[in-house]
Each structure stands twice: as structure tokens, then as C-alpha cells.
Design an enzyme around this catalytic site. Structure first.
Site, PDB file in Angstrom:
ATOM      1  N   ALA A   1       0.831  -1.209   0.000  1.00 54.96           N
ATOM      2  CA  ALA A   1       0.000   0.000   0.000  1.00 54.96           C
ATOM      3  C   ALA A   1       0.865   1.259   0.000  1.00 54.96           C
ATOM      4  O   ALA A   1       0.597   2.222  -0.733  1.00 54.96           O
ATOM      5  CB  ALA A   1      -0.928  -0.003   1.209  1.00 54.96           C
ATOM      6  N   TYR A   2       1.903   1.243   0.810  1.00 55.28           N
ATOM      7  CA  TYR A   2       2.799   2.406   0.882  1.00 55.28           C
ATOM      8  C   TYR A   2       3.535   2.614  -0.438  1.00 55.28           C
ATOM      9  O   TYR A   2       3.586   3.727  -0.969  1.00 55.28           O
ATOM     10  CB  TYR A   2       3.791   2.215   2.025  1.00 55.28           C
ATOM     11  CG  TYR A   2       4.805   3.332   2.156  1.00 55.28           C
ATOM     12  CD1 TYR A   2       4.419   4.598   2.584  1.00 55.28           C
ATOM     13  CD2 TYR A   2       6.158   3.107   1.867  1.00 55.28           C
ATOM     14  CE1 TYR A   2       5.345   5.621   2.707  1.00 55.28           C
ATOM     15  CE2 TYR A   2       7.086   4.120   2.000  1.00 55.28           C
ATOM     16  CZ  TYR A   2       6.682   5.378   2.415  1.00 55.28           C
ATOM     17  OH  TYR A   2       7.598   6.391   2.540  1.00 55.28           O
ATOM     18  N   ALA A   3       4.084   1.538  -0.985  1.00 56.66           N
ATOM     19  CA  ALA A   3       4.820   1.639  -2.244  1.00 56.66           C
ATOM     20  C   ALA A   3       3.916   2.105  -3.374  1.00 56.66           C
ATOM     21  O   ALA A   3       4.328   2.886  -4.240  1.00 56.66           O
ATOM     22  CB  ALA A   3       5.463   0.296  -2.591  1.00 56.66           C
TER      23      ALA A   3
END
Length: 247
Positions: free
Chosen positions: A155-157
């Protein structure tokens, strides 16, 4: 507008009260820029950042801002112009990192992270594209974990992949304006954001991923931002991986 306003370059640094953002604010202040420290809620840390810049002979001012809210961001830019005379450099260091496996990831958490990392970058870049003066620079923050593809970082990437796309396209859209746009993609860096929730074993393992066998420091990242904000005028439309050779 005073003569001092005419001769001073001005930087806005979002997320400037802590971690990499604070180090960037201090570095740009030491480089001679007047710095507007954009922060979300921590009044004390923002005041400490301003004091740190001023202690080194620089000028700084803190403004509370919600980077995903266009009215709040407009007020940030207005304050920078009113206090220091304009805007030359915008650094988007505000960010949220929430980790977890994709299959189980909470969608409300995904939306919160997307709001800051993607919408926030978009809103700040939109104002920057309209107001940054010729000779200026826009610096967004990406991440090296996009290449590493570490578990729990999907999700962060993904949010930072969007930042890459925004940065590269905006660089082309500002053709003829003499404004550079780049994204800085740090590797594992010893900040509260990175270290939170990680065991000593995990931190040590990640420090070994690069040939220099250490975590980055906020100062390592600030050095690159300083280059992009100043002498690095021929670097444009790039994602710079600042990670000690990790990938």
C-alpha cells in the site's frame, strides 16, 4: 516588497517539523533560504525546527497545514509570500507509512495514507506549479521500497509510485518555466517513521541491504534535496534513489 524579499530565495517544506523534513528545513536554512515549515499538528516540534534554523543564522516560520486540503495549502503559500516575498522551492516531505499484507490491509488505513501521500502531493504540486518563481525547484518524496518489493509495503509503495508519476509528468508540463521537478526516493533511513514498530533484528537486517551496510540518516537525504534546490539545475524529471546502493 522589501529589497531583502527580492534577494532571498524562499522554500516551503511540508512535513518540516520532524524526521527528514526537519533536516531538510534546517539544511535549506543553512543554505541561505528563508524556510516556511509546514506541519500538521505538533506545534512544539514545529517551533523547535524554526528555532534550529534561526540558531544557525537562518530565517524560518511555521505554518500549520493539511496538505490534502487545497484551502489550507493555499493559505500556506499565501503566508510564505506575505512573510518572505514569494516561493522558489517546494519540498513535499509530508508522508504517512502504514504497513501490512495486501490481503488483510484495512481500506480506511489505505485511504488515509493515500490522502496524504498522493492527494497531498498533488495539491501541493498544483499550487507550486502556479506560484514557484523561475529558477525554482519542486522536490517530492518517493521511496526505494518500490524496487525492493518488500512484503507488507504494497500500500505504501503504491502511494509513492503515484508520486513518481506526478513528478515526471509535472516536469514536462512546466516546460519553458525554468522550474525543475524531481522525486527523491530514500532507502531505509533512521527516522521515527521508519523505526516505529521494527525490532532491532529487522533494523539491523535492513541496514545490511546496501553495500555501505548502514541506515541512511536524514542528513544524507537533505544533502540531495539541497542539491536539487540549488546547484543541480540540470537534474530534472528524475527519481533519485538515495539509498547507499541498495538497489
Amino acid at each position: 516588497m522589501t529589497e531583502n524579499h527580492l534577494t532571498t530565495r524562499v522554500a516551503i517544506v511540508t512535513g518540516g517539523s520532524r524526521g527528514i523534513g526537519r533536516e531538510v528545513a534546517e539544511r535549506l536554512g543553512a543554505d541561505g533560504l528563508a524556510v516556511v515549515v509546514g506541519y500538521r499538528s505538533d506545534d512544539r516540534s514545529a517551533a523547535e525546527t524554526v528555532a534550529a534554523v534561526e540558531a544557525k543564522g537562518g530565517r524560518a516560520h511555521a505554518v500549520r497545514v493539511d496538505v490534502a486540503d487545497e484551502t489550507s495549502v493555499a493559505a500556506l503559500f499565501d503566508e510564505a509570500t506575505e512573510r518572505f516575498g514569494g516561493v522558489d522551492v517546494v519540498v513535499n516531505a509530508a508522508g504517512v507509512m502504514i504497513l501490512g499484507p495486501l490481503a488483510d490491509f484495512d481500506l480506511d488505513a489505505f485511504d488515509r495514507m493515500h490522502r496524504t501521500n498522493v492527494r497531498g502531493t498533488f495539491v501541493v504540486d498544483q499550487l507550486a506549479a502556479r506560484q514557484v518563481r523561475p529558477g525554482g525547484a519542486i522536490v517530492n518524496f518517493s521511496t526505494s521500497v518500490k524496487k525492493l518489493a518488500l512484503e507488507t509495503y504494497a500500500a505504501y509503495a503504491a502511494s509513492k509510485g503515484a508520486v513518481d508519476a506526478l513528478s515526471l509528468i509535472l516536469a514536462k508540463e512546466l516546460r519553458g518555466r525554468d522550474i525543475t521537478v524531481n522525486a527523491v526516493a530514500p532507502g531505509p533511513t533512521a527516522t521515527e517513521l521508519f523505526l516505529d514498530g521494527k525490532s532491532d533484528e529487522v533494523v539491523a537486517r535492513m541496514a545490511k541491504l546496501n553495500p555501505l551496510e548502514r541506515l541512511g540518516t536524514p542528513g544524507d537525504i537533505a544533502e540531495v534535496v539541497s542539491l536539487l534546490a540549488g546547484a543541480g539545475r540540470w537534474i530534472n524529471g528524475q527519481v533519485l534513489y538515495v539509498n547507499g546502493g541498495m538497489v
